[in-house]
Scaffold this motif. Structure first.
Motif, PDB file in Angstrom:
ATOM      1  N   UNK A 106       0.830  -1.206   0.000  1.00 52.02           N
ATOM      2  CA  UNK A 106       0.000   0.000   0.000  1.00 52.02           C
ATOM      3  C   UNK A 106       0.863   1.254   0.000  1.00 52.02           C
ATOM      4  N   UNK A 107       1.927   1.244   0.776  1.00 59.57           N
ATOM      5  CA  UNK A 107       2.815   2.400   0.818  1.00 59.57           C
ATOM      6  C   UNK A 107       3.477   2.678  -0.516  1.00 59.57           C
ATOM      7  N   UNK A 108       3.643   1.631  -1.315  1.00 56.50           N
ATOM      8  CA  UNK A 108       4.322   1.766  -2.609  1.00 56.50           C
ATOM      9  C   UNK A 108       3.413   2.254  -3.721  1.00 56.50           C
ATOM     10  N   UNK A 109       2.110   2.051  -3.565  1.00 56.33           N
ATOM     11  CA  UNK A 109       1.215   2.365  -4.692  1.00 56.33           C
ATOM     12  C   UNK A 109       0.153   3.410  -4.376  1.00 56.33           C
ATOM     13  N   UNK A 110      -0.110   3.692  -3.103  1.00 60.58           N
ATOM     14  CA  UNK A 110      -1.219   4.575  -2.751  1.00 60.58           C
ATOM     15  C   UNK A 110      -0.731   5.973  -2.351  1.00 60.58           C
ATOM     16  N   UNK A 111      -1.389   6.988  -2.888  1.00 59.81           N
ATOM     17  CA  UNK A 111      -1.168   8.367  -2.466  1.00 59.81           C
ATOM     18  C   UNK A 111      -2.319   8.793  -1.558  1.00 59.81           C
ATOM     19  N   UNK A 112      -2.109   9.824  -0.719  1.00 59.82           N
ATOM     20  CA  UNK A 112      -3.196  10.294   0.138  1.00 59.82           C
ATOM     21  C   UNK A 112      -4.448  10.598  -0.675  1.00 59.82           C
ATOM     22  N   UNK A 113      -5.569  10.029  -0.235  1.00 56.05           N
ATOM     23  CA  UNK A 113      -6.825  10.248  -0.937  1.00 56.05           C
ATOM     24  C   UNK A 113      -7.146   9.206  -1.981  1.00 56.05           C
ATOM     25  N   UNK A 114      -6.163   8.382  -2.363  1.00 63.87           N
ATOM     26  CA  UNK A 114      -6.441   7.297  -3.306  1.00 63.87           C
ATOM     27  C   UNK A 114      -7.397   6.297  -2.670  1.00 63.87           C
ATOM     28  N   UNK A 115      -8.169   5.629  -3.508  1.00 63.44           N
ATOM     29  CA  UNK A 115      -9.177   4.689  -3.025  1.00 63.44           C
ATOM     30  C   UNK A 115      -8.788   3.247  -3.338  1.00 63.44           C
ATOM     31  N   UNK A 116      -9.115   2.371  -2.411  1.00 61.27           N
ATOM     32  CA  UNK A 116      -8.887   0.946  -2.602  1.00 61.27           C
ATOM     33  C   UNK A 116     -10.201   0.219  -2.351  1.00 61.27           C
ATOM     34  N   UNK A 117     -10.628  -0.561  -3.319  1.00 65.69           N
ATOM     35  CA  UNK A 117     -11.901  -1.282  -3.237  1.00 65.69           C
ATOM     36  C   UNK A 117     -11.657  -2.646  -2.586  1.00 65.69           C
ATOM     37  N   UNK A 118     -12.481  -2.971  -1.580  1.00 69.21           N
ATOM     38  CA  UNK A 118     -12.337  -4.242  -0.868  1.00 69.21           C
ATOM     39  C   UNK A 118     -13.710  -4.861  -0.652  1.00 69.21           C
ATOM     40  N   UNK A 119     -13.913  -6.116  -1.052  1.00 64.81           N
ATOM     41  CA  UNK A 119     -15.173  -6.785  -0.705  1.00 64.81           C
ATOM     42  C   UNK A 119     -15.273  -6.943   0.812  1.00 64.81           C
ATOM     43  N   UNK A 120     -16.419  -6.557   1.374  1.00 63.65           N
ATOM     44  CA  UNK A 120     -16.603  -6.684   2.818  1.00 63.65           C
ATOM     45  C   UNK A 120     -17.664  -7.736   3.132  1.00 63.65           C
ATOM     46  N   UNK A 121     -17.558  -8.414   4.283  1.00 68.14           N
ATOM     47  CA  UNK A 121     -16.594  -8.205   5.356  1.00 68.14           C
ATOM     48  C   UNK A 121     -15.187  -8.624   4.948  1.00 68.14           C
ATOM     49  N   UNK A 122     -14.189  -7.961   5.549  1.00 68.21           N
ATOM     50  CA  UNK A 122     -12.801  -8.253   5.224  1.00 68.21           C
ATOM     51  C   UNK A 122     -11.968  -8.271   6.500  1.00 68.21           C
ATOM     52  N   UNK A 123     -10.743  -8.770   6.395  1.00 67.39           N
ATOM     53  CA  UNK A 123      -9.831  -8.822   7.532  1.00 67.39           C
ATOM     54  C   UNK A 123      -9.746  -7.429   8.140  1.00 67.39           C
ATOM     55  N   UNK A 124     -10.045  -7.341   9.424  1.00 65.86           N
ATOM     56  CA  UNK A 124     -10.234  -6.042  10.077  1.00 65.86           C
ATOM     57  C   UNK A 124      -9.035  -5.113   9.919  1.00 65.86           C
ATOM     58  N   UNK A 125      -7.828  -5.656   9.921  1.00 68.35           N
ATOM     59  CA  UNK A 125      -6.643  -4.797   9.856  1.00 68.35           C
ATOM     60  C   UNK A 125      -6.459  -4.117   8.505  1.00 68.35           C
ATOM     61  N   UNK A 126      -7.228  -4.504   7.493  1.00 68.82           N
ATOM     62  CA  UNK A 126      -7.139  -3.802   6.215  1.00 68.82           C
ATOM     63  C   UNK A 126      -7.502  -2.329   6.401  1.00 68.82           C
ATOM     64  N   UNK A 127      -8.447  -2.055   7.287  1.00 69.13           N
ATOM     65  CA  UNK A 127      -8.811  -0.663   7.556  1.00 69.13           C
ATOM     66  C   UNK A 127      -7.633   0.070   8.184  1.00 69.13           C
ATOM     67  N   UNK A 128      -6.987  -0.588   9.157  1.00 63.17           N
ATOM     68  CA  UNK A 128      -5.843   0.038   9.825  1.00 63.17           C
ATOM     69  C   UNK A 128      -4.692   0.265   8.853  1.00 63.17           C
ATOM     70  N   UNK A 129      -4.401  -0.732   8.015  1.00 65.22           N
ATOM     71  CA  UNK A 129      -3.307  -0.595   7.058  1.00 65.22           C
ATOM     72  C   UNK A 129      -3.599   0.518   6.055  1.00 65.22           C
ATOM     73  N   UNK A 130      -4.848   0.626   5.624  1.00 65.88           N
ATOM     74  CA  UNK A 130      -5.225   1.679   4.683  1.00 65.88           C
ATOM     75  C   UNK A 130      -5.099   3.045   5.340  1.00 65.88           C
ATOM     76  N   UNK A 131      -5.490   3.124   6.606  1.00 64.74           N
ATOM     77  CA  UNK A 131      -5.368   4.380   7.339  1.00 64.74           C
ATOM     78  C   UNK A 131      -3.909   4.794   7.447  1.00 64.74           C
ATOM     79  N   UNK A 132      -3.040   3.831   7.758  1.00 63.32           N
ATOM     80  CA  UNK A 132      -1.610   4.132   7.857  1.00 63.32           C
ATOM     81  C   UNK A 132      -1.047   4.612   6.528  1.00 63.32           C
ATOM     82  N   UNK A 133      -1.661   4.178   5.433  1.00 61.33           N
ATOM     83  CA  UNK A 133      -1.183   4.546   4.098  1.00 61.33           C
ATOM     84  C   UNK A 133      -1.940   5.720   3.517  1.00 61.33           C
TER      85      UNK A 133
END
Length: 407
Positions: A106-133
């Motif tokens: 995520x750090x390599x491909x995402x810029x602030x404000x970029x969107x990532x589509x995820x089918x939900x429910x999903x592994x809870x930490x995906x939200x945390x990782x996206x927030x960090x990125x």
């Protein structure tokens, strides 16, 4: 008092671990807690890995290469080659668990404000990782009624905006236990190709597939070599969660080179963990045959026992060792805490993960929990027996409280 960062305030708590203090208190009271909340297998790690640690004779535990030891990466490349995934060791970066691999991706491909589509429910930490990125999660909902099948391609198309940078899937799925078919993955590949997106696939549960179904890796999508990033880990495959070794795999050289900057900043992945994991690669198929048979039996036991509880809805998972279960309670967040704080059956209780934490859409999953069937069959049966009694007690208390409040 200095202010906490906005990012820190927005970081979600783990629905898997945040109730741990209540479980600790329950244990202090002398209660036995059956942990259905966390995917920590009780399966023994491969003897080859344990033996490698016993024979560990380095005088100095030195820094290793930022990308991981070449010897391990080369063996891992062969491991994938044997599964018809055509990669070489330079396409592999060893990370501190699969979590760091996803953070690097995520750090390599995402810029602030970029969107990532995820089918939900999903592994809870995906939200945390996206927030960090500094990425924005755009959920595409799946439902229990059809086994949490991959959303329609129209649903993905509608979710795509000019800010969309990637689609992230977990296959096999944590938390649903679903397995996406080859056809579904190829359809997803067409959307990724059409919109020139990245496709990130968390494939850490690839070894745990039941009932004759077959796994299809995103690394096998033809013509998308520059778009695909695979996340993997030894944690569940070899029951080595504490080794903290994972990897990021991609043939996109620019992504690998960018991720290397993050890897260098954290210096190197764990040396001792890599030693154990390099040895574990030689684990014979018989080990996995036994593990898969054991998990399949546990799955069948859990589903059969849950089906006996009135009002409970559960699908039989196709893979991994999780399932989302709908309970006849109005709020599983409150129920899960009550189980640990105020309830026991003959000195025993259960710990579950409220499923709302696996959704990013507010209001979803309020009557669902994720259950990990990583306990032996006898313990699963007892845990569900306790859960059945707890549901009756909890709902009866709710009724009494409601009557008293209205009187």
């Amino acid at each position: 008092m200095p202010n906490i960062s906005i990012r820190g305030k927005r970081m979600p708590q783990s629905p898997i671990r945040k109730l741990a203090p209540y479980a600790d208190i329950a244990v202090q009271k002398g209660h036995k807690v059956y942990h259905l909340n966390i995917g920590q297998p009780d399966i023994k790690s491969p003897e080859l890995a344990i033996e490698a640690l016993r024979n560990f004779e380095l005088d100095i535990i030195e820094y290793g290469p930022s990308a991981g030891f070449d010897s391990y990466r080369k063996k891992l490349a062969k491991f994938y080659n044997d599964q018809d995934i055509d990669v070489n060791f330079e396409d592999i970066m060893i990370t501190t668990g699969g979590s760091e691999a996803l953070l690097f991706a995520l750090g390599s491909i995402m810029d602030p404000g970029d969107e990532i589509i995820i089918p939900e429910p999903f592994y809870a930490n995906y939200i945390a990782f996206s927030e960090e990125s500094s990425a924005t999660v755009v959920p595409v909902n799946t439902v229990l009624e059809n086994g949490f099948a991959l959303p329609s391609m129209d649903a993905f198309e509608k979710a795509i905006t000019p800010k969309t940078k990637a689609i992230l899937i977990c296959n096999p799925s944590n938390p649903t236990g679903n397995l996406y078919s080859e056809d579904e993955i190829k359809q997803l590949g067409e959307i990724v190709k059409k919109h020139d997106l990245f496709l990130i696939a968390d494939e850490v549960y690839r070894k745990f597939i039941y009932d004759g179904d077959e796994f299809f890796s995103v690394m096998n999508l033809v013509g998308l070599e520059q778009n695909v990033i695979m996340i993997d880990s030894v944690s569940k495959r070899y029951s080595m969660c504490g080794a903290r070794i994972g990897c990021m795999v991609t043939q996109n050289k620019q992504v690998i080179a960018t991720a290397m900057k993050f890897a260098q900043a954290r210096l190197c992945p764990p040396t001792i963990g890599q030693i154990a994991c390099e040895a574990a690669i030689a684990t014979p198929q018989s080990y996995f045959d036994e593990v898969i048979a054991e998990y399949k039996e546990r799955r069948d036991t859990l589903v059969a026992e849950l089906d006996k509880i009135k009002g409970v809805v559960v699908n039989k998972p196709k893979a991994a060792f999780y399932c989302i279960v709908e309970l006849p309670v109005d709020n599983t967040e409150d129920f899960a805490q009550w189980l640990l704080e105020k309830y026991d059956l003959n000195g025993e209780t259960v710990m579950i993960s409220p499923a709302s934490g696996f959704y990013s859409t507010p209001g979803l999953g309020l009557n669902q929990v994720r259950i990990a069937y990583v306990l032996k069959k006898e313990d699963l049966i007892q845990a569900v027996h306790i859960l059945k009694d707890a549901i009756q007690v909890y709902n009866k208390q709710k009724e009494i409280n409601t009557v008293e409040a209205n009187s």
